[in-house]
Design a protein around this motif. Structure first.
Motif, short mmCIF file in Angstrom:
data_model
loop_
_atom_site.label_atom_id
_atom_site.label_comp_id
_atom_site.label_asym_id
_atom_site.label_seq_id
_atom_site.Cartn_x
_atom_site.Cartn_y
_atom_site.Cartn_z
N CYS A 266 -2.92 17.19 34.51
CA CYS A 266 -4.25 16.38 33.00
C CYS A 266 -2.74 16.08 32.49
O CYS A 266 -2.46 14.86 31.79
N VAL A 267 -1.69 17.10 32.19
CA VAL A 267 -0.16 16.01 31.36
C VAL A 267 -0.04 15.31 32.41
O VAL A 267 0.56 14.27 31.75
N LEU B 127 -0.65 12.92 34.79
CA LEU B 127 -1.39 11.93 34.23
C LEU B 127 -1.58 10.71 32.94
O LEU B 127 -1.90 9.48 32.69
N GLU B 128 -0.98 11.59 32.35
CA GLU B 128 -0.70 10.91 30.97
C GLU B 128 0.88 9.77 30.82
O GLU B 128 1.36 10.51 31.38
N GLY B 129 0.65 9.03 30.47
CA GLY B 129 1.31 7.51 30.33
C GLY B 129 2.16 7.14 31.68
O GLY B 129 1.68 7.35 33.02
N LYS B 130 2.57 6.26 31.54
CA LYS B 130 3.69 5.30 32.72
C LYS B 130 4.29 6.68 33.95
O LYS B 130 4.50 7.67 33.77
N VAL C 6 -8.24 12.23 37.44
CA VAL C 6 -8.74 12.63 36.37
C VAL C 6 -10.01 13.45 37.00
O VAL C 6 -10.01 14.79 36.54
N TYR D 284 -7.41 6.33 39.94
CA TYR D 284 -6.53 7.15 38.53
C TYR D 284 -8.14 7.75 38.12
O TYR D 284 -8.00 9.47 37.83
N ALA E 175 2.27 7.61 36.16
CA ALA E 175 1.22 9.12 36.35
C ALA E 175 1.03 9.63 38.15
O ALA E 175 1.17 10.58 38.03
N GLU F 40 -4.24 21.89 33.41
CA GLU F 40 -3.98 21.36 32.21
C GLU F 40 -2.49 21.08 33.05
O GLU F 40 -1.76 19.60 32.44
#
Length: 134
Positions: free
Chosen positions: A85-86, A88-91, A69, A65, A93, A82
């Motif tokens: 990065c978005v 990679l947010e939350g369940k 990032v 992970y 990813a 962006e």
């Protein structure tokens, strides 16, 4: 002790999972594993108690992970960075990240970056464990 090919180690490390326990035999130079899903006869986990076997880094230690990032942060196109990065947010990813890589045409760059990161993990692991490598 045999010298370890860092490419071979990186190959093995890339398929480490939560249920797959990887070990390196410093005398023979071989990798072997057991899985939590194997029956006891197939797993033969006791053989890894021998001092010749060294545990490979865990999936948590490798930190894929964090590698994702780091990759997203290296992208010079702000829109693509962006989007990654978005993703990679939350369940979910990992799946979203990979889908986004293909959507923004960065899959080749990602796999090269990931490979380099796994080679670095292998090099650091060898140095920590006193394993000679090439």
């Amino acid at each position: 002790m045999k010298k370890l090919d860092l490419n071979a180690a990186a190959d093995e490390f890339e398929i480490i999972g939560d249920e797959r326990h990887l070990f390196y035999n410093k005398e023979t130079g071989e990798f072997d594993f057991y899985s939590d899903f194997m029956d006891e006869e197939d797993a033969n986990a006791e053989k890894f108690d021998d001092d010749a076997w060294i545990a490979a880094p865990s999936q948590e230690y490798i930190g894929e992970y964090d590698i994702m990032v780091d990759f997203a942060e290296t992208i010079s196109d702000p829109r693509k960075s962006e989007l990654l990065c978005v993703a990679l947010e939350g369940k979910g990813a990992f799946r979203r990240f990979k889908d986004t890589l293909h959507r923004v045409d960065l899959a080749d760059e990602w796999y090269a970056f990931r490979r380099k990161a796994f080679l670095e993990v292998a090099r650091e692991w060898c140095e920590r464990k006193g394993i000679e490598y090439f």
